[in-house]
Design a protein around this motif. Structure first.
Motif, PDB file in Angstrom:
ATOM      1  N   UNK A  78       2.384  12.504   7.560  1.00 56.16           N
ATOM      2  CA  UNK A  78       1.781  13.726   8.094  1.00 56.16           C
ATOM      3  C   UNK A  78       2.676  14.930   7.837  1.00 56.16           C
ATOM      4  N   UNK A  79       3.985  14.740   8.006  1.00 53.36           N
ATOM      5  CA  UNK A  79       4.921  15.839   7.754  1.00 53.36           C
ATOM      6  C   UNK A  79       4.871  16.281   6.288  1.00 53.36           C
ATOM      7  N   UNK A  80       4.803  15.298   5.379  1.00 55.31           N
ATOM      8  CA  UNK A  80       4.742  15.624   3.954  1.00 55.31           C
ATOM      9  C   UNK A  80       3.483  16.400   3.594  1.00 55.31           C
ATOM     10  N   UNK A  81       2.405  16.136   4.333  1.00 53.93           N
ATOM     11  CA  UNK A  81       1.131  16.815   4.067  1.00 53.93           C
ATOM     12  C   UNK A  81       0.975  18.091   4.888  1.00 53.93           C
ATOM     13  N   UNK A  82       2.006  18.423   5.678  1.00 56.18           N
ATOM     14  CA  UNK A  82       1.950  19.638   6.472  1.00 56.18           C
ATOM     15  C   UNK A  82       1.025  19.550   7.673  1.00 56.18           C
ATOM     16  N   UNK A  83       0.836  18.340   8.192  1.00 53.57           N
ATOM     17  CA  UNK A  83      -0.044  18.132   9.344  1.00 53.57           C
ATOM     18  C   UNK A  83       0.812  17.956  10.595  1.00 53.57           C
ATOM     19  N   UNK A 127       0.852  -1.198   0.000  1.00 53.99           N
ATOM     20  CA  UNK A 127       0.000   0.000   0.000  1.00 53.99           C
ATOM     21  C   UNK A 127       0.882   1.240   0.000  1.00 53.99           C
ATOM     22  N   UNK A 128       0.616   2.229  -0.879  1.00 54.60           N
ATOM     23  CA  UNK A 128       1.398   3.444  -0.926  1.00 54.60           C
ATOM     24  C   UNK A 128       1.164   4.285   0.319  1.00 54.60           C
ATOM     25  N   UNK A 129       2.183   5.086   0.660  1.00 55.00           N
ATOM     26  CA  UNK A 129       2.095   5.927   1.861  1.00 55.00           C
ATOM     27  C   UNK A 129       0.887   6.849   1.796  1.00 55.00           C
ATOM     28  N   UNK A 130       0.597   7.380   0.592  1.00 55.63           N
ATOM     29  CA  UNK A 130      -0.519   8.318   0.419  1.00 55.63           C
ATOM     30  C   UNK A 130      -1.869   7.665   0.659  1.00 55.63           C
ATOM     31  N   UNK A 131      -1.889   6.333   0.689  1.00 54.69           N
ATOM     32  CA  UNK A 131      -3.151   5.606   0.904  1.00 54.69           C
ATOM     33  C   UNK A 131      -3.421   5.333   2.377  1.00 54.69           C
ATOM     34  N   UNK A 132      -2.447   5.579   3.247  1.00 49.05           N
ATOM     35  CA  UNK A 132      -2.595   5.207   4.647  1.00 49.05           C
ATOM     36  C   UNK A 132      -3.716   5.978   5.352  1.00 49.05           C
ATOM     37  N   UNK A 133      -3.768   7.307   5.140  1.00 54.26           N
ATOM     38  CA  UNK A 133      -4.765   8.100   5.856  1.00 54.26           C
ATOM     39  C   UNK A 133      -6.181   7.710   5.466  1.00 54.26           C
ATOM     40  N   UNK A 134      -6.507   7.586   4.165  1.00 60.98           N
ATOM     41  CA  UNK A 134      -7.857   7.113   3.803  1.00 60.98           C
ATOM     42  C   UNK A 134      -8.154   5.728   4.368  1.00 60.98           C
TER      43      UNK A 134
END
Length: 327
Positions: free
Chosen positions: A197-202, A1-8
């Motif tokens: 989260x850091x990459x998304x500025x959270x 699973x890609x990192x960008x998919x973790x939050x959803x």
């Protein structure tokens, strides 16, 4: 699973868990008035004789059936209820060991009438789970030993991790040859979303009082010190697990078996983790054939199969997100 998919993915899991909790609460409310929290007590020896009689009627010729029927009827009529008894319990463990709630009531009921000539026979199935749940289950079984009553534990499929923590309390452990035994260790695991989260500025903020109130987390930045602290806690719990086995089964070479490995019972017997290779039903049939008095004791009001399955799904999802258990 890609990192960008973790939050959803995480949000979906949280939504499922909330829905599951609401479902369970509603179902428990609907069932509350119908639940009967008493005990179901059955004379298993008498039940076995009746089954044997029914089978004989269908497979034997009349003369042989009559001879057997007279013998069985005599046994049923002359069951000595004052003789030493074997009380049979069942424990089907999940991650949280929720069956311990019923187990403690069943044990209390047995101890209220049992004498030191009686025995408790527990049919155990569990792949393990949380330390809290299986630690309590082991403590409940220790009440039987403390009362001076012999405890025999039977494993037909699996007693690993916390399941073996329970099994080691017994005076005697029996198992089917292909049952899985062992997994004596402790594990903690969790995903970490900090880089995402850091990459998304959270920003993630966590405020605690106490240096080690929280070490390894899902969202914060974990340090080597955090990991080492958690590792030391796991090692301490592992030592407690090992000490329990050494106390109850001093014949075991604890350093050889406390590696987290598991074995088939036929090998576990060589390692002294199991005493005898026999299934639970074979053991019980020997008791029946010897004319012994055998009772099953079961708590009423347990979860229905649907609720059990739904609850187990929740357990698995929680374990995927954050696992801290005996394994």
């Amino acid at each position: 699973m890609l990192c960008s998919d973790y939050l959803p993915f995480l949000l979906k899991v949280i939504t499922i868990l909330i829905a599951a909790i609401i479902f369970l609460v509603v179902m428990n409310i609907l069932k509350k008035k119908k639940e009967n929290n008493g005990l179901i007590i059955k004379n298993l020896a008498e039940k076995f004789y009746k089954i044997k009689l029914k089978m004989a009627k269908n497979v034997f010729e009349k003369k042989k059936f009559k001879e057997l029927a007279d013998s069985i009827k005599f046994k049923i009529k002359n069951i000595d209820k004052n003789a030493p008894k074997t009380f049979v319990l069942n424990f089907n463990g999940n991650i949280k060991a929720t069956a311990v709630d019923s187990l403690k009531r069943e044990i209390t009921a047995i101890l209220s009438v049992a004498s030191k000539d009686d025995k408790v026979f527990l049919i155990l199935e569990s792949p393990g789970g949380t330390i809290i749940g299986y630690g309590l289950a082991s403590a409940e079984l220790s009440r039987i030993r403390s009362a001076g009553i012999e405890l025999i534990i039977s494993v037909d499929k699996v007693a690993a991790s916390g399941g073996y923590m329970m099994a080691c309390i017994a005076n005697k452990i029996i198992a089917a040859p292909s049952a899985i035994i062992g997994s004596i260790g402790v594990i903690a695991q969790t995903p970490n979303f900090n880089r995402f989260l850091n990459e998304k500025g959270v920003d993630f903020e966590q405020i605690t009082s106490g240096k080690y109130k929280r070490t390894v987390t899902m969202f914060g930045k974990n340090t080597d010190e955090d990991r080492q602290k958690l590792k030391s806690e796991l090692d301490e719990m592992h030592e407690v697990f090992k000490d329990m086995i050494k106390f109850h089964r001093p014949i075991v070479d604890i350093e050889k078996v406390a590696t987290g490995e598991y074995w088939l019972a036929i090998k576990a017997k060589e390692l002294m983790l199991v005493d005898e290779l026999i299934t639970s039903q074979d053991y019980l049939m020997k008791l029946y054939d010897n004319g012994e008095v055998v009772y099953s004791v079961q708590q009423k009001g347990k979860k229905t199969n649907v609720i059990k399955k739904f609850s187990n799904v929740c357990d698995v999802l929680m374990e995927r997100l954050q696992n801290f258990s005996i394994n």
